[in-house]
Design an enzyme around this catalytic site. Structure first.
Site, short mmCIF file in Angstrom:
data_model
loop_
_atom_site.label_atom_id
_atom_site.label_comp_id
_atom_site.label_asym_id
_atom_site.label_seq_id
_atom_site.Cartn_x
_atom_site.Cartn_y
_atom_site.Cartn_z
N LYS A 112 36.09 -13.98 65.45
CA LYS A 112 37.07 -15.13 65.44
C LYS A 112 37.11 -15.09 64.13
CE LYS A 112 35.73 -17.05 70.27
NZ LYS A 112 37.03 -16.30 71.16
N ARG A 120 33.59 -11.47 80.51
CA ARG A 120 33.69 -11.18 81.51
C ARG A 120 32.58 -10.00 82.06
NH1 ARG A 120 39.76 -8.03 79.17
NH2 ARG A 120 39.07 -11.14 78.69
#
Length: 490
Positions: free
Chosen positions: A269, A345
């Site tokens: 990030k 996920r």
């Protein structure tokens, strides 16, 4: 903090601070309701000088009006025909937050004739308490201001036998979720999350099972462990079970994403991705554990409820998963990891498979899963997907009752094309467009399709940068109230 009511003759009431709600209608007659603390004619003169008419959100504050009262705050609620529960809750919440540093007790008098049920009174009490929430755990200098200890409701004749016991229990669940989300990642580690879960089990008689990495490996949780292996901190797979006494009519699994810190992995990030805020990537698990705390105290009848969290960090080391790796989830499906920053996920894939193997009637998962949902719905509304209309309608009804707004999103089957992989059963991300939808479609591959399921993406709603309604700036605890209300509606 406790809640109380004063149902006796108001001439006998004593207090220091009073919040009084008025409608945008004839003011003089409404001010008669507080003649027990001040001359209504004198007050009307002061109100008229301020040109106050009861407009929604407008407030007036008077100090030391009379020896019987130190502070009177009048809040406008708008026109009676437009009055709604949410506006009242937000108005009271904002005022409570402004007065908590000055008072140990706040009293509230509203036009109760426009409140339709005990549930609405309880939710108003929730709003007042949650608005007063403070988190000073990590401050060197402790707050020396007064601490609000009691909220009192005056003249609740319409609801004489009201109880605030469940209200307090729900608030404690929300407050736990807020503390978990707000805790820095060096404080709330996977180990600490498992300790918090075990404490809930101890306090409320739940069964607890903490799976270590080897246990997860034995169950074939290759997707979850692929994320976890980049961190020096051991993963903790948490499973709490609440079983009602007597016959079980329904089995439910609540699953929360539990990334205590998300660096993004090798897809690091950067820039505007707010890496410094990625402590809140366990907002889903905080909601699930907050619900466990509340429901453990409430003890709903006829239900078996499983609370499941696959907790770990997404970090970078020599063992971390690479972009392009292929891993196998515990249901046997293979996944090409084309983005290590779509790790939530992957952990949920194995958590949902684990939940599915328990053969519940319903599964609800909550996750700070995608930035795409924030782009779509902003920070006040969470998106959700479901494979069952009845569950979707029940969840929407519960969220409306709880005051947490959900918006149903489509499970657009044609978008599954974007998850196809040339070398595995699927990729973990699809195209940029419709990113929150493809994330939900990915999750749909990891449980028995006969099970009713809903996925709630709370990426935009689990945190607020400023005071807003019942939420002080910081963690909101979003999801706890909806989950609890959904269970209570059973």
């Amino acid at each position: 903090m406790q809640f109380s009511t004063f149902q006796k003759n108001l001439d006998n009431w004593q207090g220091a601070s009073l919040i009084f709600g008025v409608l945008e209608e004839e003011i003089a007659s409404q001010l008669e309701k507080i003649k027990f603390v001040i001359d209504p004619k004198l007050l009307l003169k002061k109100v008229s000088q301020k040109n106050f008419k009861g407009e929604k959100g407008k407030t007036l504050s008077f100090e030391f009006l009379d020896q019987k009262l130190e502070t009177l705050i009048i809040v406008g609620l708008g026109k009676s025909k437009d009055l709604n529960k949410s506006d009242i809750e937000n108005s009271i919440g904002n005022l409570v937050r402004k007065t908590i540093d000055k008072n140990e007790k706040i009293s509230i008098l509203l036009p109760w004739e426009f409140i339709n049920s005990q549930l609405e009174i309880n939710q108003l009490a929730e709003s007042a308490r949650l608005s007063a929430y403070k988190d000073n755990r990590f401050n060197k200098k402790k707050d020396e201001k007064k601490v609000l200890k009691e909220i009192e409701f005056l003249n609740l004749k319409k609801f004489e036998n009201i109880s605030f016991k469940e209200t307090a229990q729900i608030c404690e669940g929300v407050e736990l979720a807020r503390r978990l989300v707000a805790a820095p990642p060096n404080s709330l580690t996977p180990q600490e999350m498992s300790i918090q879960a075990s404490q809930i089990a101890k306090d409320h008689g739940l069964e607890v099972k903490i799976l270590e990495a080897k246990d997860c490996e034995d169950l074939g949780m290759g997707a979850y462990l692929a994320v976890a292996k980049g961190s020096d901190l051991n993963p903790k797979f948490i499973h709490l079970t609440l079983k009602s006494d007597g016959p079980i009519k329904e089995k439910i699994a609540l699953v929360g994403k539990g990334l205590t810190f998300d660096s993004g992995g090798y897809n690091l990030k950067v820039g505007a991705s707010q890496i410094e805020m990625m402590k809140y990537d366990m907002g889903g698990s905080a909601a699930v554990l907050g619900a466990a705390k509340a429901l453990g105290a409430i003890k709903p009848k006829g239900l078996e409820i499983h609370f499941i969290v696959a907790s770990c960090e997404n970090m970078i080391n020599g063992s971390a998963v690479h972009p392009g790796d292929v891993v196998k989830a515990s249901n046997g499906k293979t996944i090409e990891i084309n983005n290590t920053d779509a790790e939530g996920r992957l952990t949920l894939a194995d958590a949902l498979t684990y939940a599915s193997n328990l053969k519940p009637d319903s599964i609800i998962d909550l996750a700070t899963l995608t930035g795409a949902i924030v782009v779509a719905l902003g920070n006040d509304v969470a998106g959700f997907w479901s494979n069952n209309d009845d569950l979707a309608n029940d969840l929407k009804a519960a969220s409306a009752q709880a005051g947490e707004e959900l918006w149903q999103m489509p499970l657009q089957k044609s978008y599954k094309e974007g998850l196809k992989s040339h070398i595995a059963d699927m990729k973990n991300t699809g195209p940029r467009a419709g990113g929150s939808i493809t994330a939900a479609l990915f999750l749909e591959e990891f449980f028995d399709p006969e099970i009713k399921w809903a996925h709630v993406d709370i990426a935009g709603t689990c945190w607020t940068d400023k005071n807003k309604g019942i939420n002080p700036s910081g963690a909101t605890g979003f999801g706890v109230k909806t989950l609890v209300q959904w269970i209570k509606n059973k």
